[in-house]
Design an enzyme around this catalytic site. Sequence first.
Site, PDB file in Angstrom:
ATOM      1  N   THR A  51     -20.317  74.058 118.453  1.00  0.00           N
ATOM      2  CA  THR A  51     -20.924  74.834 116.621  1.00  0.00           C
ATOM      3  C   THR A  51     -21.125  76.227 117.357  1.00  0.00           C
ATOM      4  O   THR A  51     -21.861  76.567 116.611  1.00  0.00           O
ATOM      5  CB  THR A  51     -21.889  74.360 116.665  1.00  0.00           C
ATOM      6  OG1 THR A  51     -22.903  74.168 117.427  1.00  0.00           O
ATOM      7  CG2 THR A  51     -21.034  73.283 115.831  1.00  0.00           C
ATOM      8  N   LYS A  94     -28.303  77.323 104.474  1.00  0.00           N
ATOM      9  CA  LYS A  94     -26.509  76.552 105.410  1.00  0.00           C
ATOM     10  C   LYS A  94     -27.616  75.126 105.950  1.00  0.00           C
ATOM     11  O   LYS A  94     -28.428  74.770 106.546  1.00  0.00           O
ATOM     12  CB  LYS A  94     -25.813  77.388 106.048  1.00  0.00           C
ATOM     13  CG  LYS A  94     -25.713  78.688 106.477  1.00  0.00           C
ATOM     14  CD  LYS A  94     -25.347  79.482 107.198  1.00  0.00           C
ATOM     15  CE  LYS A  94     -26.317  80.285 108.274  1.00  0.00           C
ATOM     16  NZ  LYS A  94     -25.890  80.714 109.434  1.00  0.00           N
ATOM     17  N   GLY A 143     -21.970  79.914 116.799  1.00  0.00           N
ATOM     18  CA  GLY A 143     -21.128  81.042 115.988  1.00  0.00           C
ATOM     19  C   GLY A 143     -20.508  81.026 114.902  1.00  0.00           C
ATOM     20  O   GLY A 143     -19.918  81.763 114.163  1.00  0.00           O
ATOM     21  N   THR A 144     -21.042  79.116 115.193  1.00  0.00           N
ATOM     22  CA  THR A 144     -20.961  78.297 113.525  1.00  0.00           C
ATOM     23  C   THR A 144     -21.297  79.510 112.192  1.00  0.00           C
ATOM     24  O   THR A 144     -20.468  80.322 111.355  1.00  0.00           O
ATOM     25  CB  THR A 144     -20.841  77.225 112.729  1.00  0.00           C
ATOM     26  OG1 THR A 144     -22.922  76.860 112.351  1.00  0.00           O
ATOM     27  CG2 THR A 144     -20.395  76.597 113.492  1.00  0.00           C
ATOM     28  N   GLY A 145     -22.626  80.003 112.745  1.00  0.00           N
ATOM     29  CA  GLY A 145     -23.389  80.980 111.449  1.00  0.00           C
ATOM     30  C   GLY A 145     -22.970  82.121 111.153  1.00  0.00           C
ATOM     31  O   GLY A 145     -22.459  82.836 109.624  1.00  0.00           O
ATOM     32  N   CYS A 146     -22.308  83.042 112.554  1.00  0.00           N
ATOM     33  CA  CYS A 146     -22.142  84.233 112.092  1.00  0.00           C
ATOM     34  C   CYS A 146     -20.664  84.067 111.272  1.00  0.00           C
ATOM     35  O   CYS A 146     -20.128  85.170 110.424  1.00  0.00           O
ATOM     36  CB  CYS A 146     -21.438  84.710 113.640  1.00  0.00           C
ATOM     37  SG  CYS A 146     -23.120  84.612 114.194  1.00  0.00           S
TER      38      CYS A 146
HETATM   39  N1  LIG Z   1     -20.874  69.463 112.768  1.00  0.00           N
HETATM   40  C1  LIG Z   1     -20.621  70.163 111.481  1.00  0.00           C
HETATM   41  N2  LIG Z   1     -19.735  69.919 110.371  1.00  0.00           N
HETATM   42  C2  LIG Z   1     -19.246  70.572 109.465  1.00  0.00           C
HETATM   43  N3  LIG Z   1     -20.029  71.553 109.201  1.00  0.00           N
HETATM   44  C3  LIG Z   1     -20.654  71.645 110.638  1.00  0.00           C
HETATM   45  C4  LIG Z   1     -21.402  71.569 111.060  1.00  0.00           C
HETATM   46  N4  LIG Z   1     -22.615  72.404 111.359  1.00  0.00           N
HETATM   47  C5  LIG Z   1     -22.258  73.169 110.254  1.00  0.00           C
HETATM   48  N5  LIG Z   1     -21.807  73.055 109.265  1.00  0.00           N
HETATM   49  C6  LIG Z   1     -21.834  73.966 108.523  1.00  0.00           C
HETATM   50  O1  LIG Z   1     -21.122  75.648 108.985  1.00  0.00           O
HETATM   51  C7  LIG Z   1     -21.999  76.390 108.827  1.00  0.00           C
HETATM   52  C8  LIG Z   1     -22.372  77.637 109.729  1.00  0.00           C
HETATM   53  O2  LIG Z   1     -23.797  76.374 109.332  1.00  0.00           O
HETATM   54  P1  LIG Z   1     -25.223  76.044 110.699  1.00  0.00           P
HETATM   55  O3  LIG Z   1     -26.382  75.511 109.490  1.00  0.00           O
HETATM   56  O4  LIG Z   1     -24.299  75.601 111.667  1.00  0.00           O
HETATM   57  O5  LIG Z   1     -24.750  77.947 110.464  1.00  0.00           O
HETATM   58  P2  LIG Z   1     -25.890  78.840 111.361  1.00  0.00           P
HETATM   59  O6  LIG Z   1     -27.211  77.444 112.198  1.00  0.00           O
HETATM   60  O7  LIG Z   1     -26.861  79.803 111.442  1.00  0.00           O
HETATM   61  O8  LIG Z   1     -25.430  78.725 112.813  1.00  0.00           O
HETATM   62  P3  LIG Z   1     -25.847  79.353 114.509  1.00  0.00           P
HETATM   63  O9  LIG Z   1     -25.560  77.930 115.258  1.00  0.00           O
HETATM   64  O10 LIG Z   1     -24.557  80.107 114.243  1.00  0.00           O
HETATM   65  O11 LIG Z   1     -27.106  80.216 114.427  1.00  0.00           O
HETATM   66  C9  LIG Z   1     -22.455  75.740 107.022  1.00  0.00           C
HETATM   67  O12 LIG Z   1     -21.566  75.364 105.918  1.00  0.00           O
HETATM   68  C10 LIG Z   1     -22.878  74.433 107.372  1.00  0.00           C
HETATM   69  O13 LIG Z   1     -22.359  73.375 106.280  1.00  0.00           O
HETATM   70  C1  LIG Z   2     -25.252  88.376 119.162  1.00  0.00           C
HETATM   71  C2  LIG Z   2     -25.331  86.897 118.662  1.00  0.00           C
HETATM   72  N1  LIG Z   2     -25.190  87.009 117.443  1.00  0.00           N
HETATM   73  C3  LIG Z   2     -25.867  85.872 116.584  1.00  0.00           C
HETATM   74  C4  LIG Z   2     -25.803  84.281 117.905  1.00  0.00           C
HETATM   75  C5  LIG Z   2     -26.490  83.845 116.478  1.00  0.00           C
HETATM   76  O1  LIG Z   2     -25.123  81.835 116.484  1.00  0.00           O
HETATM   77  C6  LIG Z   2     -25.730  84.656 118.535  1.00  0.00           C
HETATM   78  N2  LIG Z   2     -25.655  83.542 119.477  1.00  0.00           N
HETATM   79  N3  LIG Z   2     -25.431  86.086 119.102  1.00  0.00           N
END
Ligand SMILES: Nc1ncnc2c1ncn2[C@@H]1O[C@H](COP(=O)(O)OP(=O)(O)OP(=O)(O)O)[C@@H](O)[C@H]1O
Ligand SMILES: Cc1ncc(CO)c(N)n1
Length: 268
Positions: free
Chosen positions: A208, A177, A210-213
């Site tokens: 942002t 990502k 929780g975007t990854g979850c």
């Molecule tokens: N500002 C943004 N605008 C558009 N898309 C975004 C933005 N930030 C993240 N994304 C998208 O959101 C999704 C999650 O990516 P991200 O890299 O944020 O994950 P992460 O770091 O695991 O998240 P977390 O912060 O929850 O750990 C991907 O599809 C990424 O391209």
């Molecule tokens: C419980 C939990 N799982 C995953 C993440 C990653 O975003 C978080 N912030 N908290």
Amino acid sequence: MSNVIPCALTIAGSDSSGGAGIQADLKTFQELKCYGMSVLTSVTAQNTTGVQGVHHLPGGMIKQQIDSIYTDIRVDAVKTGMIANIEMMEVIAEAIPGFQAPYVMDPVMVATSGDPLIEPEARDYLCQQLIPMTTVVTPNIAEAAFITKEKIETVADMKEAAKHMVHGFGAGAALIKGGHLQEAAIDVMYDGNKVYTFETDRIPTKNTHGTGCTYSAAITAYLSQGLPLVSAVERSKHYITAAIRHAFDIGEGNGPTNHWAIREEVRQ
Ligand SMILES: Nc1ncnc2c1ncn2[C@@H]1O[C@H](COP(=O)(O)OP(=O)(O)OP(=O)(O)O)[C@@H](O)[C@H]1O
Ligand SMILES: Cc1ncc(CO)c(N)n1
């Protein structure tokens, strides 16, 4: 139309502020019309500014939750999020093959706030024992760099790292990502045959959390409905982009994404 309801399971930590972890997963499953179930690994005291406390459940209790589901309800897709230590990983590694369902692993290492969510010695176990069981693993750039021990700065680096995760670590597919890239939000996936890129404009927001979850939960939901992986990721990218575009400015830090935002946007 069939009345068989797709059932998705998340094995992850609780985020008291509701934007990440189990709460993000269940909200996403619900929004994408699959029946959501959860196995809790850890309870975090967390909000939009950071993680204030963590309590890990014993491995035995994680196993009991999994067994309760396994012995009663069909699981059509499973995802894992925060798995903090090796004791938990051993229980989960033993259970995953039994589900005989697609497995999406979000290799959660740090929260958006920068707080660590996994014990350092557990990271290698995650890479060596759990990644080979995945249908797809979904690291962000920092997690992918940690796993492959490679420097990842460009989209070309992301493609190489995704291939390394499949051929070197045995992942079914790897979706890296690019949310933390400077320019567009570009994600790169390699499925053992082909490299795919999923790209949107970067949305200028600090919200942002929780975007990854949320993204990996959406992929899990679509897989539970029987979609092929590439279509599941394509639709999930649309879902997460809407969720970020309509994110909530809640709290003092990084606000959560909007899990129902897809209702506000007509699919292109
Ligand atoms: N500002 C943004 N605008 C558009 N898309 C975004 C933005 N930030 C993240 N994304 C998208 O959101 C999704 C999650 O990516 P991200 O890299 O944020 O994950 P992460 O770091 O695991 O998240 P977390 O912060 O929850 O750990 C991907 O599809 C990424 O391209
Ligand atoms: C419980 C939990 N799982 C995953 C993440 C990653 O975003 C978080 N912030 N908290």
